[in-house]
Design a protein around this motif. Structure first.
Motif, mmCIF file in Angstrom:
data_model
loop_
_atom_site.group_PDB
_atom_site.id
_atom_site.type_symbol
_atom_site.label_atom_id
_atom_site.label_comp_id
_atom_site.label_asym_id
_atom_site.label_seq_id
_atom_site.Cartn_x
_atom_site.Cartn_y
_atom_site.Cartn_z
ATOM 1 N N ASP A 20 -23.866 -39.818 23.541
ATOM 2 C CA ASP A 20 -23.008 -39.344 23.335
ATOM 3 C C ASP A 20 -23.736 -38.319 22.087
ATOM 4 O O ASP A 20 -23.197 -36.830 21.589
ATOM 5 C CB ASP A 20 -22.140 -40.114 21.888
ATOM 6 C CG ASP A 20 -20.750 -40.661 22.961
ATOM 7 O OD1 ASP A 20 -20.749 -40.511 24.499
ATOM 8 O OD2 ASP A 20 -20.386 -41.754 22.429
ATOM 9 N N GLN A 21 -24.680 -38.473 21.548
ATOM 10 C CA GLN A 21 -25.528 -37.897 19.867
ATOM 11 C C GLN A 21 -26.308 -36.906 20.991
ATOM 12 O O GLN A 21 -26.130 -35.502 21.060
ATOM 13 C CB GLN A 21 -26.856 -38.012 19.644
ATOM 14 C CG GLN A 21 -26.913 -37.733 19.120
ATOM 15 C CD GLN A 21 -28.936 -38.475 18.723
ATOM 16 O OE1 GLN A 21 -29.006 -39.776 19.042
ATOM 17 N NE2 GLN A 21 -29.703 -37.946 17.204
ATOM 18 N N ASP A 24 -23.596 -33.558 21.357
ATOM 19 C CA ASP A 24 -22.362 -32.967 20.834
ATOM 20 C C ASP A 24 -23.967 -32.056 19.982
ATOM 21 O O ASP A 24 -23.679 -31.573 20.063
ATOM 22 C CB ASP A 24 -22.489 -34.413 19.490
ATOM 23 C CG ASP A 24 -21.474 -35.123 19.045
ATOM 24 O OD1 ASP A 24 -20.626 -34.841 20.220
ATOM 25 O OD2 ASP A 24 -22.139 -35.824 18.956
ATOM 26 N N SER A 27 -23.220 -29.135 23.035
ATOM 27 C CA SER A 27 -22.114 -29.096 22.547
ATOM 28 C C SER A 27 -22.776 -27.902 20.662
ATOM 29 O O SER A 27 -22.595 -26.227 21.459
ATOM 30 C CB SER A 27 -21.367 -29.330 22.021
ATOM 31 O OG SER A 27 -19.975 -28.942 20.892
ATOM 32 N N THR A 28 -23.437 -28.422 20.456
ATOM 33 C CA THR A 28 -23.610 -26.791 18.960
ATOM 34 C C THR A 28 -25.314 -26.157 19.178
ATOM 35 O O THR A 28 -24.830 -24.439 19.393
ATOM 36 C CB THR A 28 -24.516 -28.167 18.311
ATOM 37 O OG1 THR A 28 -23.604 -29.611 17.568
ATOM 38 C CG2 THR A 28 -25.138 -27.451 16.844
#
Length: 121
Positions: A20-21, A24, A27-28
Protein backbone atom coordinates in the motif's frame (compact mmCIF):
# COMPACT_ATOMS: atom_id res chain seq x y z
CA UNK A 1 11.08 -4.14 -23.66
CA UNK A 2 11.30 -2.24 -20.38
CA UNK A 3 13.76 0.61 -19.87
CA UNK A 4 13.95 -0.26 -16.17
CA UNK A 5 16.99 -2.22 -14.99
CA UNK A 6 16.58 -5.89 -14.07
CA UNK A 7 17.32 -4.91 -10.46
CA UNK A 8 14.13 -2.84 -10.38
CA UNK A 9 11.58 -4.43 -8.02
CA UNK A 10 9.02 -4.36 -10.84
CA UNK A 11 11.23 -6.67 -12.91
CA UNK A 12 13.20 -8.58 -10.26
CA UNK A 13 10.15 -9.56 -8.16
CA UNK A 14 7.22 -9.33 -10.59
CA UNK A 15 5.06 -11.77 -8.60
CA UNK A 16 5.42 -9.94 -5.26
CA UNK A 17 2.28 -8.20 -3.99
CA UNK A 18 2.04 -4.42 -4.31
CA UNK A 19 2.46 -2.78 -0.88
CA UNK A 20 0.00 0.00 0.00
CA UNK A 21 2.88 2.38 0.75
CA UNK A 22 4.24 1.91 -2.78
CA UNK A 23 0.78 2.46 -4.24
CA UNK A 24 0.52 5.78 -2.36
CA UNK A 25 4.04 6.77 -3.41
CA UNK A 26 3.35 6.04 -7.08
CA UNK A 27 0.06 7.92 -6.90
CA UNK A 28 1.97 10.96 -5.61
CA UNK A 29 4.54 10.57 -8.39
CA UNK A 30 1.83 10.38 -11.05
CA UNK A 31 0.10 13.46 -9.65
CA UNK A 32 3.40 15.38 -9.77
CA UNK A 33 4.11 14.22 -13.34
CA UNK A 34 0.64 15.31 -14.44
CA UNK A 35 0.90 18.66 -12.63
CA UNK A 36 4.33 19.31 -14.19
CA UNK A 37 2.98 18.48 -17.66
CA UNK A 38 5.19 15.40 -18.20
CA UNK A 39 2.11 13.23 -18.86
CA UNK A 40 -1.25 14.25 -20.33
CA UNK A 41 -4.69 13.73 -18.81
CA UNK A 42 -5.49 10.51 -20.67
CA UNK A 43 -2.15 8.91 -19.78
CA UNK A 44 -2.58 10.04 -16.17
CA UNK A 45 -6.02 8.41 -15.85
CA UNK A 46 -4.84 5.23 -17.60
CA UNK A 47 -1.83 4.91 -15.29
CA UNK A 48 -3.93 5.57 -12.19
CA UNK A 49 -6.40 2.87 -13.27
CA UNK A 50 -3.51 0.44 -13.81
CA UNK A 51 -1.96 1.40 -10.48
CA UNK A 52 -5.06 0.71 -8.42
CA UNK A 53 -5.97 -2.44 -10.39
CA UNK A 54 -2.49 -3.99 -9.98
CA UNK A 55 -2.05 -6.86 -7.55
CA UNK A 56 1.55 -7.79 -8.42
CA UNK A 57 4.69 -5.69 -8.85
CA UNK A 58 5.12 -6.74 -12.49
CA UNK A 59 1.75 -5.21 -13.34
CA UNK A 60 3.15 -1.79 -12.39
CA UNK A 61 5.70 -1.69 -15.23
CA UNK A 62 3.46 0.39 -17.54
CA UNK A 63 2.66 2.72 -14.63
CA UNK A 64 6.28 3.57 -13.76
CA UNK A 65 7.66 3.45 -17.30
CA UNK A 66 9.01 6.89 -18.19
CA UNK A 67 8.44 8.47 -14.78
CA UNK A 68 11.46 10.22 -13.28
CA UNK A 69 12.98 8.37 -10.32
CA UNK A 70 12.02 9.42 -6.83
CA UNK A 71 14.33 11.66 -4.86
CA UNK A 72 15.95 9.34 -2.33
CA UNK A 73 17.74 11.97 -0.28
CA UNK A 74 16.80 14.97 1.80
CA UNK A 75 17.98 18.48 1.06
CA UNK A 76 20.98 19.37 3.23
CA UNK A 77 20.13 21.79 6.03
CA UNK A 78 22.45 24.42 4.55
CA UNK A 79 20.28 24.72 1.42
CA UNK A 80 16.90 24.22 3.09
CA UNK A 81 14.52 27.12 2.68
CA UNK A 82 14.03 29.49 5.59
CA UNK A 83 10.43 29.96 4.51
CA UNK A 84 10.81 32.87 2.10
CA UNK A 85 10.20 32.93 -1.62
CA UNK A 86 13.01 33.13 -4.19
CA UNK A 87 14.13 36.74 -4.63
CA UNK A 88 12.46 37.84 -1.41
CA UNK A 89 14.59 39.87 0.99
CA UNK A 90 15.15 38.50 4.49
CA UNK A 91 15.03 40.45 7.71
CA UNK A 92 18.31 42.25 8.47
CA UNK A 93 20.52 40.70 11.11
CA UNK A 94 20.91 42.38 14.47
CA UNK A 95 24.13 44.43 14.19
CA UNK A 96 24.44 45.12 17.92
CA UNK A 97 25.92 41.69 18.57
CA UNK A 98 28.52 42.17 15.85
CA UNK A 99 29.36 45.63 17.22
CA UNK A 100 29.88 44.16 20.71
CA UNK A 101 32.24 41.49 19.39
CA UNK A 102 34.18 43.98 17.25
CA UNK A 103 34.46 46.41 20.17
CA UNK A 104 35.67 43.64 22.45
CA UNK A 105 38.35 42.65 19.95
CA UNK A 106 39.57 46.26 19.63
CA UNK A 107 39.66 46.78 23.41
CA UNK A 108 41.47 43.46 23.86
CA UNK A 109 44.06 44.38 21.22
CA UNK A 110 44.67 47.82 22.82
CA UNK A 111 45.09 46.22 26.26
CA UNK A 112 47.53 43.66 24.85
CA UNK A 113 49.59 46.41 23.21
CA UNK A 114 49.63 48.44 26.45
CA UNK A 115 50.75 45.40 28.48
CA UNK A 116 53.50 44.58 25.98
CA UNK A 117 54.74 48.19 26.02
CA UNK A 118 54.79 48.21 29.82
CA UNK A 119 56.81 45.00 29.85
CA UNK A 120 59.39 46.50 27.49
CA UNK A 121 59.91 49.61 29.61
Amino acid sequence: MSELPISSPYRSTPDAPVPDQLRDQLSTQLNAAFTDGRIDGDDFRLRLDQLFAAHRMGELLPVVQGLPPLQTYADPAIVASAGGQPGELTQPRDASRLALVAGGVVVGAVLLIVILLLMLL
